[in-house]
Design a protein around this motif. Structure first.
Motif, PDB file in Angstrom:
ATOM      1  N   ILE A  49     -14.545  -2.710   3.944  1.00  0.00           N
ATOM      2  CA  ILE A  49     -14.796  -2.075   2.653  1.00  0.00           C
ATOM      3  C   ILE A  49     -14.519  -0.587   2.833  1.00  0.00           C
ATOM      4  O   ILE A  49     -15.072   0.057   3.722  1.00  0.00           O
ATOM      5  CB  ILE A  49     -16.232  -2.306   2.184  1.00  0.00           C
ATOM      6  CG1 ILE A  49     -16.484  -3.798   1.974  1.00  0.00           C
ATOM      7  CG2 ILE A  49     -16.516  -1.524   0.903  1.00  0.00           C
ATOM      8  CD1 ILE A  49     -17.928  -4.123   1.627  1.00  0.00           C
ATOM      9  N   ALA A  50     -13.612  -0.052   2.014  1.00  0.00           N
ATOM     10  CA  ALA A  50     -13.215   1.348   2.141  1.00  0.00           C
ATOM     11  C   ALA A  50     -13.414   2.073   0.815  1.00  0.00           C
ATOM     12  O   ALA A  50     -13.259   1.487  -0.256  1.00  0.00           O
ATOM     13  CB  ALA A  50     -11.764   1.454   2.587  1.00  0.00           C
ATOM     14  N   GLU A  51     -13.772   3.346   0.918  1.00  0.00           N
ATOM     15  CA  GLU A  51     -14.034   4.173  -0.272  1.00  0.00           C
ATOM     16  C   GLU A  51     -12.939   5.227  -0.418  1.00  0.00           C
ATOM     17  O   GLU A  51     -12.550   5.872   0.564  1.00  0.00           O
ATOM     18  CB  GLU A  51     -15.390   4.850  -0.149  1.00  0.00           C
ATOM     19  CG  GLU A  51     -15.787   5.675  -1.356  1.00  0.00           C
ATOM     20  CD  GLU A  51     -17.183   6.240  -1.213  1.00  0.00           C
ATOM     21  OE1 GLU A  51     -18.143   5.460  -1.340  1.00  0.00           O
ATOM     22  OE2 GLU A  51     -17.311   7.453  -0.941  1.00  0.00           O
ATOM     23  N   ILE A  52     -12.448   5.381  -1.632  1.00  0.00           N
ATOM     24  CA  ILE A  52     -11.393   6.361  -1.878  1.00  0.00           C
ATOM     25  C   ILE A  52     -11.953   7.779  -1.720  1.00  0.00           C
ATOM     26  O   ILE A  52     -12.955   8.144  -2.336  1.00  0.00           O
ATOM     27  CB  ILE A  52     -10.809   6.193  -3.291  1.00  0.00           C
ATOM     28  CG1 ILE A  52     -10.105   4.834  -3.396  1.00  0.00           C
ATOM     29  CG2 ILE A  52      -9.816   7.323  -3.611  1.00  0.00           C
ATOM     30  CD1 ILE A  52      -9.572   4.523  -4.786  1.00  0.00           C
ATOM     31  N   ALA A  53     -11.276   8.561  -0.859  1.00  0.00           N
ATOM     32  CA  ALA A  53     -11.683   9.949  -0.632  1.00  0.00           C
ATOM     33  C   ALA A  53     -10.814  10.921  -1.414  1.00  0.00           C
ATOM     34  O   ALA A  53     -11.295  11.949  -1.906  1.00  0.00           O
ATOM     35  CB  ALA A  53     -11.608  10.278   0.862  1.00  0.00           C
ATOM     36  N   GLU A  54      -9.513  10.585  -1.530  1.00  0.00           N
ATOM     37  CA  GLU A  54      -8.588  11.501  -2.197  1.00  0.00           C
ATOM     38  C   GLU A  54      -7.361  10.727  -2.687  1.00  0.00           C
ATOM     39  O   GLU A  54      -6.931   9.767  -2.048  1.00  0.00           O
ATOM     40  CB  GLU A  54      -8.148  12.602  -1.218  1.00  0.00           C
ATOM     41  CG  GLU A  54      -7.203  13.635  -1.823  1.00  0.00           C
ATOM     42  CD  GLU A  54      -6.728  14.659  -0.806  1.00  0.00           C
ATOM     43  OE1 GLU A  54      -5.900  15.519  -1.181  1.00  0.00           O
ATOM     44  OE2 GLU A  54      -7.158  14.569   0.366  1.00  0.00           O
ATOM     45  N   ILE A  55      -6.818  11.160  -3.813  1.00  0.00           N
ATOM     46  CA  ILE A  55      -5.597  10.568  -4.343  1.00  0.00           C
ATOM     47  C   ILE A  55      -4.581  11.681  -4.564  1.00  0.00           C
ATOM     48  O   ILE A  55      -4.858  12.660  -5.271  1.00  0.00           O
ATOM     49  CB  ILE A  55      -5.852   9.831  -5.674  1.00  0.00           C
ATOM     50  CG1 ILE A  55      -6.859   8.689  -5.475  1.00  0.00           C
ATOM     51  CG2 ILE A  55      -4.539   9.283  -6.244  1.00  0.00           C
ATOM     52  CD1 ILE A  55      -7.271   8.012  -6.766  1.00  0.00           C
ATOM     53  N   THR A  56      -3.403  11.547  -3.923  1.00  0.00           N
ATOM     54  CA  THR A  56      -2.331  12.515  -4.123  1.00  0.00           C
ATOM     55  C   THR A  56      -1.205  11.846  -4.924  1.00  0.00           C
ATOM     56  O   THR A  56      -1.376  10.749  -5.448  1.00  0.00           O
ATOM     57  CB  THR A  56      -1.791  13.016  -2.773  1.00  0.00           C
ATOM     58  OG1 THR A  56      -1.135  11.936  -2.095  1.00  0.00           O
ATOM     59  CG2 THR A  56      -2.929  13.547  -1.907  1.00  0.00           C
ATOM     60  N   GLU A  57      -0.062  12.505  -4.998  1.00  0.00           N
ATOM     61  CA  GLU A  57       1.039  11.976  -5.800  1.00  0.00           C
ATOM     62  C   GLU A  57       1.602  10.667  -5.265  1.00  0.00           C
ATOM     63  O   GLU A  57       2.172   9.876  -6.020  1.00  0.00           O
ATOM     64  CB  GLU A  57       2.165  13.016  -5.891  1.00  0.00           C
ATOM     65  CG  GLU A  57       1.808  14.220  -6.751  1.00  0.00           C
ATOM     66  CD  GLU A  57       2.995  15.145  -6.926  1.00  0.00           C
ATOM     67  OE1 GLU A  57       4.065  14.835  -6.349  1.00  0.00           O
ATOM     68  OE2 GLU A  57       2.860  16.166  -7.627  1.00  0.00           O
ATOM     69  N   ASP A  58       1.445  10.426  -3.958  1.00  0.00           N
ATOM     70  CA  ASP A  58       2.024   9.193  -3.405  1.00  0.00           C
ATOM     71  C   ASP A  58       1.130   8.481  -2.388  1.00  0.00           C
ATOM     72  O   ASP A  58       1.539   7.486  -1.783  1.00  0.00           O
ATOM     73  CB  ASP A  58       3.371   9.484  -2.742  1.00  0.00           C
ATOM     74  CG  ASP A  58       3.253  10.478  -1.591  1.00  0.00           C
ATOM     75  OD1 ASP A  58       2.136  10.955  -1.300  1.00  0.00           O
ATOM     76  OD2 ASP A  58       4.300  10.780  -0.972  1.00  0.00           O
ATOM     77  N   THR A  59      -0.095   8.973  -2.195  1.00  0.00           N
ATOM     78  CA  THR A  59      -0.964   8.407  -1.162  1.00  0.00           C
ATOM     79  C   THR A  59      -2.408   8.351  -1.640  1.00  0.00           C
ATOM     80  O   THR A  59      -2.893   9.282  -2.292  1.00  0.00           O
ATOM     81  CB  THR A  59      -0.900   9.243   0.132  1.00  0.00           C
ATOM     82  OG1 THR A  59       0.453   9.356   0.563  1.00  0.00           O
ATOM     83  CG2 THR A  59      -1.727   8.607   1.240  1.00  0.00           C
ATOM     84  N   VAL A  60      -3.071   7.251  -1.293  1.00  0.00           N
ATOM     85  CA  VAL A  60      -4.519   7.146  -1.476  1.00  0.00           C
ATOM     86  C   VAL A  60      -5.158   7.207  -0.095  1.00  0.00           C
ATOM     87  O   VAL A  60      -4.804   6.419   0.795  1.00  0.00           O
ATOM     88  CB  VAL A  60      -4.917   5.828  -2.176  1.00  0.00           C
ATOM     89  CG1 VAL A  60      -6.444   5.739  -2.294  1.00  0.00           C
ATOM     90  CG2 VAL A  60      -4.278   5.730  -3.551  1.00  0.00           C
ATOM     91  N   GLN A  66     -17.780  -0.139   5.781  1.00  0.00           N
ATOM     92  CA  GLN A  66     -18.311  -1.204   6.623  1.00  0.00           C
ATOM     93  C   GLN A  66     -17.274  -2.312   6.732  1.00  0.00           C
ATOM     94  O   GLN A  66     -16.361  -2.405   5.918  1.00  0.00           O
ATOM     95  CB  GLN A  66     -19.611  -1.770   6.053  1.00  0.00           C
ATOM     96  CG  GLN A  66     -19.447  -2.491   4.704  1.00  0.00           C
ATOM     97  CD  GLN A  66     -20.761  -2.960   4.152  1.00  0.00           C
ATOM     98  OE1 GLN A  66     -21.528  -2.157   3.611  1.00  0.00           O
ATOM     99  NE2 GLN A  66     -21.034  -4.244   4.282  1.00  0.00           N
ATOM    100  N   LYS A  67     -17.429  -3.159   7.737  1.00  0.00           N
ATOM    101  CA  LYS A  67     -16.549  -4.291   7.903  1.00  0.00           C
ATOM    102  C   LYS A  67     -17.074  -5.486   7.115  1.00  0.00           C
ATOM    103  O   LYS A  67     -18.275  -5.669   6.967  1.00  0.00           O
ATOM    104  CB  LYS A  67     -16.399  -4.642   9.379  1.00  0.00           C
ATOM    105  CG  LYS A  67     -15.578  -3.618  10.167  1.00  0.00           C
ATOM    106  CD  LYS A  67     -15.419  -4.031  11.612  1.00  0.00           C
ATOM    107  CE  LYS A  67     -14.487  -3.064  12.334  1.00  0.00           C
ATOM    108  NZ  LYS A  67     -15.038  -1.691  12.337  1.00  0.00           N
ATOM    109  N   GLU A  68     -16.142  -6.263   6.619  1.00  0.00           N
ATOM    110  CA  GLU A  68     -16.526  -7.490   5.923  1.00  0.00           C
ATOM    111  C   GLU A  68     -16.925  -8.534   6.957  1.00  0.00           C
ATOM    112  O   GLU A  68     -16.257  -8.714   7.967  1.00  0.00           O
ATOM    113  CB  GLU A  68     -15.369  -8.019   5.078  1.00  0.00           C
ATOM    114  CG  GLU A  68     -15.741  -9.246   4.255  1.00  0.00           C
ATOM    115  CD  GLU A  68     -14.567  -9.791   3.461  1.00  0.00           C
ATOM    116  OE1 GLU A  68     -14.794 -10.336   2.377  1.00  0.00           O
ATOM    117  OE2 GLU A  68     -13.418  -9.674   3.940  1.00  0.00           O
ATOM    118  N   ILE A  69     -17.991  -9.243   6.693  1.00  0.00           N
ATOM    119  CA  ILE A  69     -18.447 -10.291   7.598  1.00  0.00           C
ATOM    120  C   ILE A  69     -18.219 -11.644   6.951  1.00  0.00           C
ATOM    121  O   ILE A  69     -18.081 -11.763   5.734  1.00  0.00           O
ATOM    122  CB  ILE A  69     -19.933 -10.119   7.966  1.00  0.00           C
ATOM    123  CG1 ILE A  69     -20.819 -10.146   6.697  1.00  0.00           C
ATOM    124  CG2 ILE A  69     -20.156  -8.818   8.730  1.00  0.00           C
ATOM    125  CD1 ILE A  69     -22.301 -10.122   7.000  1.00  0.00           C
TER     126      ILE A  69
END
Length: 249
Positions: A49-60, A66-69
């Motif tokens: 499970i990952a949380e978005i920290a930043e969004i640029t013109e071509d990259t998230v 945490q890891k999925e179990i």
């Protein structure tokens, strides 16, 4: 929570960069923003499970939370091989079979196949089926997106089946004769981690010649209950039976 397959292995790093098609879906389709969370599934079957920290013109950019179990895959790799059926039935088999845990899908020109696809058509069809499998794997929270192989020549398919540990062949004549034990016995005896190939005919079924070829390769010929199933229904029956035997009992 949305699920995305990543074309790299999980390396232990906790900061991820997403670009390309997944970027487009996150940003343009789902309209995600900072602090939104997603599942990322890596090629080595690790999901986080990952949380978005930043969004640029071509990259998230995302941070691992945490890891999925939990185990999402069948304990043995079960491949579905279908003699080319008519219409969009193979798409149905791939979509629903992915939801039920198939590891791979194969298409081959059976003796009774009406459909005739050349290399160019097969390439386009494979791309379409890979997209269907990927979307179904995301929807059903799989750790693997099934692979697709479409054979133009049946001899190539016959050669490929040597790669498997166990061959199961669904044969309607066995069902007509009342054979009901081979599948159950085989599923109980298959060791974990085996590569299993289940072969199904097109609308006209498999020919006696094809059955003979498969039996020469030590295939287990089996009926699927007392009723005759359609070519698109039979693989789903077998996958359901395998899931019940391997995961529920």
């Amino acid at each position: 929570m949305q699920r995305y397959f990543v074309e790299t292995d999980y390396s232990g790093e906790t900061l991820f960069e997403i670009q390309g098609e997944n970027y487009h879906h996150m940003v343009r389709v789902m309209r995600m923003k900072s602090e939104d969370q997603v599942y990322l599934v890596f090629k080595n079957q690790i999901a986080v499970i990952a949380e978005i920290a930043e969004i640029t013109e071509d990259t998230v950019f995302l941070n691992e939370r945490q890891k999925e179990i939990g185990q999402k895959e069948l304990p043995s790799h079960l491949t579905i091989a279908s003699g080319y059926p008519k219409g969009d039935k193979l798409e149905w088999i791939v979509q629903k079979g992915t939801e039920l845990g198939a590891h791979e899908f194969i298409g081959f020109p059976a003796d009774a196949s009406v459909v005739k696809w050349d290399g160019k058509k097969l390439s386009k069809k494979q791309q379409r089926l890979e997209k269907i499998a990927k979307e179904a794997a995301e929807q059903s929270h799989r750790h693997v997106a099934p692979t697709i192989q479409l054979f133009e020549q049946k001899q190539d398919f016959y050669h490929y089946i040597k790669e498997f540990d166990v061959l199961l062949v669904a044969y309607e004549e066995s069902a007509k004769k009342g054979e009901q034990s081979n599948l159950s016995k085989a599923l109980q005896e298959i060791p974990k981690g085996s590569r299993v190939l289940a072969i199904f005919g097109p609308e006209g079924g498999l020919s006696p010649k094809e059955i003979s070829i498969f039996e020469q390769r030590d295939a287990i010929v089996c009926g699927l209950g007392p009723r005759i199933l359609r070519t698109e229904t039979a693989p789903l029956y077998l996958l359901s039976a395998a899931s019940y035997q391997w995961e529920m009992l």
